[in-house]
Design an enzyme around this catalytic site. Structure first.
Site, PDB file in Angstrom:
ATOM      1  N   ASP A   1       0.849  -1.207   0.000  1.00  8.51           N
ATOM      2  CA  ASP A   1       0.000   0.000   0.000  1.00  8.51           C
ATOM      3  C   ASP A   1       0.882   1.253   0.000  1.00  8.51           C
ATOM      4  OD1 ASP A   1       0.878  -0.119   2.614  1.00  8.51           O
ATOM      5  OD2 ASP A   1      -1.113   0.005   3.530  1.00  8.51           O
ATOM      6  N   SER A   2       2.212   1.062  -0.022  1.00 10.27           N
ATOM      7  CA  SER A   2       3.124   2.183  -0.280  1.00 10.27           C
ATOM      8  C   SER A   2       2.823   2.780  -1.652  1.00 10.27           C
ATOM      9  CB  SER A   2       4.589   1.736  -0.199  1.00 10.27           C
ATOM     10  OG  SER A   2       4.805   0.568  -0.964  1.00 10.27           O
TER      11      SER A   2
ATOM     12  N   ASP B   1      -0.973  -6.155   0.015  1.00 17.60           N
ATOM     13  CA  ASP B   1      -1.375  -5.527   1.271  1.00 17.60           C
ATOM     14  C   ASP B   1      -2.887  -5.381   1.326  1.00 17.60           C
ATOM     15  OD1 ASP B   1       0.775  -4.991   2.936  1.00 17.60           O
ATOM     16  OD2 ASP B   1       1.313  -3.132   1.894  1.00 17.60           O
TER      17      ASP B   1
ATOM     18  N   LYS C   1      -1.162  -9.402   3.119  1.00 18.76           N
ATOM     19  CA  LYS C   1      -0.374  -8.932   4.271  1.00 18.76           C
ATOM     20  C   LYS C   1      -1.228  -7.937   5.038  1.00 18.76           C
ATOM     21  CE  LYS C   1       3.384  -6.000   3.898  1.00 18.76           C
ATOM     22  NZ  LYS C   1       2.919  -4.809   4.628  1.00 18.76           N
TER      23      LYS C   1
ATOM     24  N   GLU D   1      -1.150  -5.353   8.836  1.00 22.63           N
ATOM     25  CA  GLU D   1      -0.284  -4.756   9.868  1.00 22.63           C
ATOM     26  C   GLU D   1      -0.914  -4.909  11.251  1.00 22.63           C
ATOM     27  OE1 GLU D   1       0.518  -0.660   8.894  1.00 22.63           O
ATOM     28  OE2 GLU D   1       1.217  -1.157   6.881  1.00 22.63           O
TER      29      GLU D   1
ATOM     30  N   GLU E   1       9.611  -4.105  10.314  1.00 25.26           N
ATOM     31  CA  GLU E   1      10.101  -2.861   9.725  1.00 25.26           C
ATOM     32  C   GLU E   1      10.718  -1.940  10.788  1.00 25.26           C
ATOM     33  OE1 GLU E   1       7.260  -0.980   7.133  1.00 25.26           O
ATOM     34  OE2 GLU E   1       8.501   0.810   6.867  1.00 25.26           O
TER      35      GLU E   1
HETATM   36  O1  KIV Z   1       3.609  -1.091   1.616  1.00 25.11           O
HETATM   37  C1  KIV Z   1       4.780  -1.506   1.545  1.00 25.11           C
HETATM   38  O2  KIV Z   1       5.508  -1.238   0.580  1.00 25.11           O
HETATM   39  C2  KIV Z   1       5.292  -2.318   2.650  1.00 25.11           C
HETATM   40  C3  KIV Z   1       6.771  -2.580   2.664  1.00 25.11           C
HETATM   41  C4  KIV Z   1       7.464  -1.365   3.172  1.00 25.11           C
HETATM   42  C5  KIV Z   1       7.110  -3.762   3.455  1.00 25.11           C
HETATM   43  O3  KIV Z   1       4.572  -2.709   3.496  1.00 25.11           O
END
Ligand code: KIV
Length: 284
Positions: A64-65, A103, A133, A135, A202
C-alpha cells in the site's frame, strides 16, 4: 505459469532448473530451513512486476506504499481496497515465478473478522495474488486465524506499521525500549501461532530482529531491521532512485533511475523542438 513441485524443494535462482519453479509459501519456509536468504521487493504495475520476477526475486509485495509512490500521498492511510485490487491485478498478470502478496489497506480488516475475510478473499479471487499482508500484533490473531482457516496465506507486519502513523506521529525506529521490544516478541509469536506464513519486521533494532528471526519457525523479512533476518524487502522505487522525497538510511540505492529518466525526457523534448526527431528513418 509453471507447475508447482510437490517435493517442496525450491532451488535458488542460481540453481533453478529450466522450468523455473514457482515460489510458494512452502518454498519460503524451505529457504529459511536451509539458511538461504529470501529476496522481496514491491511492485504496483505489470511492467516492473515482470522485471522483478525475471530477475529471480522470490516475493513481490503489492504494497500500500502505492499511496505514496504512485498516488503522491503523504501516508498509506487513504489507500482503498479498490485501488489495491487494481494494483494487485496488474502485478499478478506480470509474474510467473515469484510469490505475489498484496497488502490489505487500512480499514479493510480492522472492523471485524468477517469483513477482513471478505476482503482477503476478494484479493485472492479477483486480483489473483497468492497471499495477503496486514499490519498489527496479537490483537489481530483471531482475524488472521479466520483468514488462514479458509486457505488464504497471511503475512504479518510488525515494528513500524505505516497504517498507524497518526497514532505514533513519527516514522522513527520502533521497539527501542525494553517494554516495546517485549511487546514485539510477543506479537511475533502470536502471529506465528495464528498461522501467518511469514512476517515483515520494519525499522526495529537489528539485534532484536535477529533474535525474533531465530526464535520463530516462520521466515522474518526485514526492512530497516538489519542483516539477521531471514530475508530483506525494499520499496523498489526507493532502491532504484525513482522515489526521492526522502531517503531513509536503510535504503541502498542500486540506481539513479529518476535522473536517467529525466535525462531521456529532456533529450526527447529537445529533439522534438529542434526537429531532430523524427528522422526520415523513423518516418513512413
Ligand atoms: O507497503 C509496503 O511497501 C510495505 C513494505 C514497506 C514492506 O509494506
Amino acid at each position: 505459469m509453471t507447475v508447482p513441485d510437490d517435493s517442496g524443494e525450491q532451488p535458488r535462482e542460481q540453481e533453478r532448473d529450466a522450468r523455473g519453479r514457482k515460489v510458494t509459501t512452502r518454498s519460503l519456509s524451505t529457504l529459511k530451513a536451509r539458511g538461504q536468504r529470501i529476496t522481496a521487493l514491491t511492485a504496483y504495475d505489470f511492467l516492473l512486476a515482470q522485471l522483478i520476477d525475471q530477475a529471480g526475486v522470490d516475493v513481490i509485495l503489492v504494497g500500500d506504499s502505492a499511496g505514496m509512490v504512485v498516488q503522491g500521498l503523504d501516508t498509506t492511510v487513504s489507500v482503498t481496497m479498490d485501488q489495491m485490487v487494481y494494483h494487485a491485478t496488474v502485478v499478478a498478470r506480470g509474474v510467473e515465478r515469484a510469490l505475489v502478496v498484496a497488502d490489505l489497506p487500512f480499514m479493510s480488516y480492522q472492523v471485524n473478522a468477517d469483513e477482513a475475510l471478505r476482503n482477503a478473499g476478494r484479493m485472492i479471487q479477483t486480483a489473483g495474488v497468492e497471499a495477503v499482508k496486514l499490519e498489527g500484533g496479537a490483537r489481530l490473531a483471531p482475524t488472521i486465524r479466520r483468514i488462514v482457516d479458509v486457505g488464504i496465506p497471511v503475512m504479518g507486519h510488525l515494528g513500524l506499521t505505516p497504517q498507524s502513523i497518526h497514532k505514533f506521529g513519527t516514522y522513527q525506529v520502533r521497539a527501542t525500549t525494553v517494554e516495546e521490544a517485549d511487546e514485539l516478541r510477543r506479537d511475533a509469536r502470536a502471529l506465528q501461532d495464528a498461522g501467518c506464513f511469514a512476517l515483515v519486521v520494519e525499522k526495529v533494532p537489528a539485534e532484536l530482529a535477529r533474535e525474533v528471526s531465530q526464535s520463530l519457525s516462520i521466515p522474518v523479512i526485514g526492512i530497516g531491521a538489519g542483516a539477521g533476518c531471514d530475508g530483506q524487502i525494499l520499496v523498489t522505487a526507493d532502491m532504484l532512485g525513482l522515489y526521492t522525497r526522502f531517503h531513509p538510511r536503510f535504503v541502498r540505492r542500486y540506481g539513479e533511475l529518476g535522473r536517467a529518466i529525466s535525462d531521456c525526457l529532456r533529450r526527447y523534448a529537445a529533439d522534438v523542438r529542434s526537429g531532430e526527431f523524427p528522422s526520415p528513418g523513423e518516418s513512413y
